[in-house]
Design an enzyme around this catalytic site. Structure first.
Site, PDB file in Angstrom:
ATOM      1  N   GLU A  43       0.841  -1.195   0.000  1.00  0.00           N
ATOM      2  CA  GLU A  43       0.000   0.000   0.000  1.00  0.00           C
ATOM      3  C   GLU A  43       0.881   1.253   0.000  1.00  0.00           C
ATOM      4  O   GLU A  43       1.909   1.294   0.671  1.00  0.00           O
ATOM      5  CB  GLU A  43      -0.872  -0.020   1.262  1.00  0.00           C
ATOM      6  CG  GLU A  43      -1.763   1.185   1.455  1.00  0.00           C
ATOM      7  CD  GLU A  43      -2.515   1.131   2.778  1.00  0.00           C
ATOM      8  OE1 GLU A  43      -3.496   1.882   2.928  1.00  0.00           O
ATOM      9  OE2 GLU A  43      -2.120   0.344   3.672  1.00  0.00           O
ATOM     10  N   LYS A 109      -9.487   3.277  -1.946  1.00  0.00           N
ATOM     11  CA  LYS A 109      -9.724   2.633  -0.643  1.00  0.00           C
ATOM     12  C   LYS A 109     -11.044   3.086  -0.028  1.00  0.00           C
ATOM     13  O   LYS A 109     -11.279   4.275   0.164  1.00  0.00           O
ATOM     14  CB  LYS A 109      -8.559   2.952   0.297  1.00  0.00           C
ATOM     15  CG  LYS A 109      -8.566   2.171   1.611  1.00  0.00           C
ATOM     16  CD  LYS A 109      -7.309   2.489   2.397  1.00  0.00           C
ATOM     17  CE  LYS A 109      -7.203   1.684   3.685  1.00  0.00           C
ATOM     18  NZ  LYS A 109      -5.963   2.008   4.430  1.00  0.00           N
ATOM     19  N   CYS A 143      -5.497  -3.034   2.699  1.00  0.00           N
ATOM     20  CA  CYS A 143      -5.162  -3.011   4.122  1.00  0.00           C
ATOM     21  C   CYS A 143      -6.395  -3.103   5.031  1.00  0.00           C
ATOM     22  O   CYS A 143      -6.969  -4.175   5.192  1.00  0.00           O
ATOM     23  CB  CYS A 143      -4.329  -1.762   4.417  1.00  0.00           C
ATOM     24  SG  CYS A 143      -3.347  -1.874   5.954  1.00  0.00           S
TER      25      CYS A 143
END
Length: 257
Positions: A43, A109, A143
């Site tokens: 990431e 995200k 994540c």
């Protein structure tokens, strides 16, 4: 069909785009030479979470993406990793799926980790991504998204054979990382390729432990805490056979829940 998958685990140098790009450029050439078809990066691999000048650093993403497109074409690679995408006064944490010289999709995200203030610097996305690539259908989460199983299940229902997970998941939550990754693979009966950062980055310490997991939850490859590339062979017939043996998707009752 089968896929040779690799996770490129390294220590992201916070705020130093040139150093990170130099490392990744060499690593991509290295894994391609070893037969990789899919390479997953951590990431925010190009910049880290360099909050003080993140907007400025995000201005370099377009140029880096152009280089990734060229590299993927030259190396016959599908590359998955997240970088900051400019967006007004904030940025998106965006995964770019690059497939043999073309952009196969982007994913912003969805779930921002408010504990570390991500919501103050980033805007959240509002859609999921199933990327149609030359090696099959890839789902992507980033994540903290790992803690929200609904997203991975949606990707599985839409036909993902592999879920890629770029991450910067810090100590001391190693066992959460391992458990959640295996759970996403087991419950969705698909492959997971997860790439974490390692080493000290800013004020945090990252444990690495990148993982490649099969649809039964078996760990095919796992990193330690060092800079390393892990690789595994993803056999799609294994996935089909396992889903036929235990037909979880056929036995779902979504009308109830």
């Amino acid at each position: 069909m089968s896929i040779n998958a690799t996770a490129i685990q390294f220590t992201v140098t916070q705020g130093d785009v040139d150093a990170n790009l130099e490392y990744v450029r060499a690593a991509l050439r290295r894994v391609a030479g070893q037969g990789a078809q899919l390479a997953v990066l951590p990431e925010m691999w190009s910049t880290g979470f360099a909050y003080r000048n993140l907007n400025e650093l995000a201005g370099r993403t377009a140029g880096i993406l152009e280089e990734l497109l060229q590299l993927s074409r030259e190396l016959a690679l599908v590359i998955v990793g997240s970088m900051p995408e400019p967006h007004g006064e904030k940025v998106f944490n965006t995964v770019y799926v690059v497939d043999n010289g073309r952009l196969a999709g982007t994913y912003r995200k969805l779930h921002l980790f408010s504990l570390l203030g991500e919501d103050k610097a980033f805007d959240s996305g509002d859609s999921w991504l199933l990327a149609e690539t030359s090696i099959g259908k890839l789902g992507v989460i980033i994540c903290y998204d790992l803690r929200f199983p609904e997203l991975s299940r949606r990707l599985a229902l839409e036909g993902a054979a592999v879920i890629c997970v770029p991450a910067q998941w810090p100590k001391p939550r190693q066992e959460h990382w391992r458990t959640l990754l295996r759970a996403r693979a087991i419950e969705n009966q698909l492959f997971v390729v997860a790439c974490n950062a390692c080493g000290p980055i800013g004020k945090l310490d990252f444990f690495g432990m990148s993982m490649i997991i099969d649809p039964k939850g078996e760990v095919l490859a796992e990193g330690d805490e060092s800079e390393i590339e892990i690789s595994a062979h993803l056999d799609m017939q294994l996935m089909a056979d396992w889903r036929a043996q235990i037909p979880c998707f056929n036995d779902r009752r979504p009308e109830v829940y």
